[in-house]
Design a protein around this motif. Sequence first.
Motif: not given
Length: 266
Positions: A151, A155, A222, A226, A259, A263
Amino acid sequence: MDRRQTIIRSFTDACDSDERVVAAFLGGSFAAGSEDDRSDLDLYVLILSEKYSEFFSARRNFFESWGSPVFLEDFNDFGFDMLVFILSNGVEGELSMAKDENFLHIHGGPIKVLVDKKGLLDGITFPLQGPSQEEQIAFLRRHLWWFWRDLSLFCTALARGQKWTAYGYLESMRLRCVILAGLDRDITIWANGYEKLEERAEALSLESLEKSLSNLERGSMVKAVNELIAFYRAIGLNLARKNNLAYPESLEHVILSREAELLSAG
């Protein structure tokens, strides 16, 4: 199906006539009686121990005595010798090889005996193969912790506008979630990525993972990441608790806090 039966007969005849071969059998769906039009062939051959090196050196010659391959490659990631093949008539499968004095590790489950020159397979039961508990716990821990590293790299790539790199890390996170889904249902079996996932994971897990599919557009990625975070958090903490593993809570907090803006900018 006729093409595969023809290959089975040719393979059996080749084993019968080769003095180095002690026994041969079928595994997989053909042994279990669950084959369908897409089933491949799981073939096994047991060789006189003193002749094994000679046989292995000439394994391709042996293979070509009963099949005409357009793809024939060695594979030994499972700890024994195997040839993976696709034949010119479209039949696919694997040929596994072992010495006659040590062979129980090359297969698990039912078999259909094709050749048995010395009664070697009489009354033999092949135990189902699987990882040890220690191996699975280490495997689980790795995917629980490395999800957050993926992750972080996702990012970074997204912030730099590196959409292909970001997508690659998105795929890595999804694969880790796929593995967790399989382990959540049964931690005692091999979690081989997407292979037979429909049989290894709960339908609700697969529906949740389907929401994480995306294209290369930033907002889509994105949204997908999530979905993966939500899936991971729902399943990961429970898996860690059930298996007496420390959950990477501090790591999760650091990455999500750092982040948060990216996010939330879908």
